[in-house]
Design an enzyme around this catalytic site. Sequence first.
Site, short mmCIF file in Angstrom:
data_model
loop_
_atom_site.label_atom_id
_atom_site.label_comp_id
_atom_site.label_asym_id
_atom_site.label_seq_id
_atom_site.Cartn_x
_atom_site.Cartn_y
_atom_site.Cartn_z
CB ILE A 299 -45.84 47.00 51.49
CG1 ILE A 299 -45.68 45.70 49.94
CG2 ILE A 299 -46.39 46.31 52.39
CD1 ILE A 299 -44.79 44.36 50.86
N GLY B 223 -46.91 34.96 46.14
CA GLY B 223 -44.92 35.32 45.72
C GLY B 223 -44.67 35.05 46.92
CE LYS C 201 -49.83 30.88 40.11
NZ LYS C 201 -49.40 31.10 41.08
CG HIS D 158 -39.21 58.63 51.89
ND1 HIS D 158 -39.48 58.11 52.58
CD2 HIS D 158 -39.25 57.26 51.40
CE1 HIS D 158 -39.62 58.19 53.51
NE2 HIS D 158 -38.38 55.83 52.48
#
Length: 296
Positions: free
Chosen positions: A96, A18, A43, A251
């Site tokens: 992440i 990506g 992939k 957050h």
Amino acid sequence: MSIFIDRETKVCVQGITGSEGSFWTKHMIDLGTDVICGVTPGKEGQMVEGIPVYHSVKNALKHHKIDATMLFVPPKMTKDAVFEALEAGIKKIVTIADGIPLHEMMEIRQRALEENAFVVGGNTSGVISPKEAMMGSFPHWIERVYKKGSIGVMTRSGSLTNEVTAMIVEAGYGVSSLIGVGGDPVPGARFAEFLPLYQKDPETKAVVIIGELGGTMEEEVAETILKGTFTKPLVAFLGGRTAPKGQKMGHAGAIITGGKGSVQNKIEMLEKAGAKVADRPRKVGKLLEELGVTKD
């Protein structure tokens, strides 16, 4: 000595093909990270930055020894990707992704605890040991922020990390290992769980935590100090001092609920434990000096 990742750590990147995965893989390699393989379903056979791509972690393990894996996958795919890594026996995982469903993050944390593994994130910039290696998306090339040294850093905030770390460097110190636990209500691993690693690290003289309102991670740090299992100097900077109760601040995890999570309560507990709390980023370095931490 880096506490989570160093130049010897063999790293896999899940989601390497990506745009985010390929971009940050290049920067991870540029810093010195030993990225040995990538995984993207469908992939297999492709190459990214000279790194071979496999269909699955299981396939990658047929060709490589993997110590840690970095996830650049969407929030709704994170649980499956983490579980795939855990089932393969990988004990260090960084994700992440921002917005992982809460119930899935709870499952991830429980599974990681059962497997005696660390899952860092989500909603984090990752982990970095300056001049050594990183798993994540830090602007490591900014020398005034990411300078190698002897101060361990743990953080819940991305933007505050850059500001506070820059002040640490300006004061004459540097960073040994920085871990972003993430800003979501349920992180994969918590501040207090990393303190024993910093305690054992001979290159870490002191620890700085960058916290904020909400949750109880900072209080857990205070409890760990009071138990005597962490004995090195500790300085904290906490964001959200003036935030109103019940108002989410940036957050998902930065919210005061049920009378818990206020910055004032965190400050009181940390100071009672013997830690120093800075009221602004620029004072972090001065407090390290007051605690007798020698400069790098």
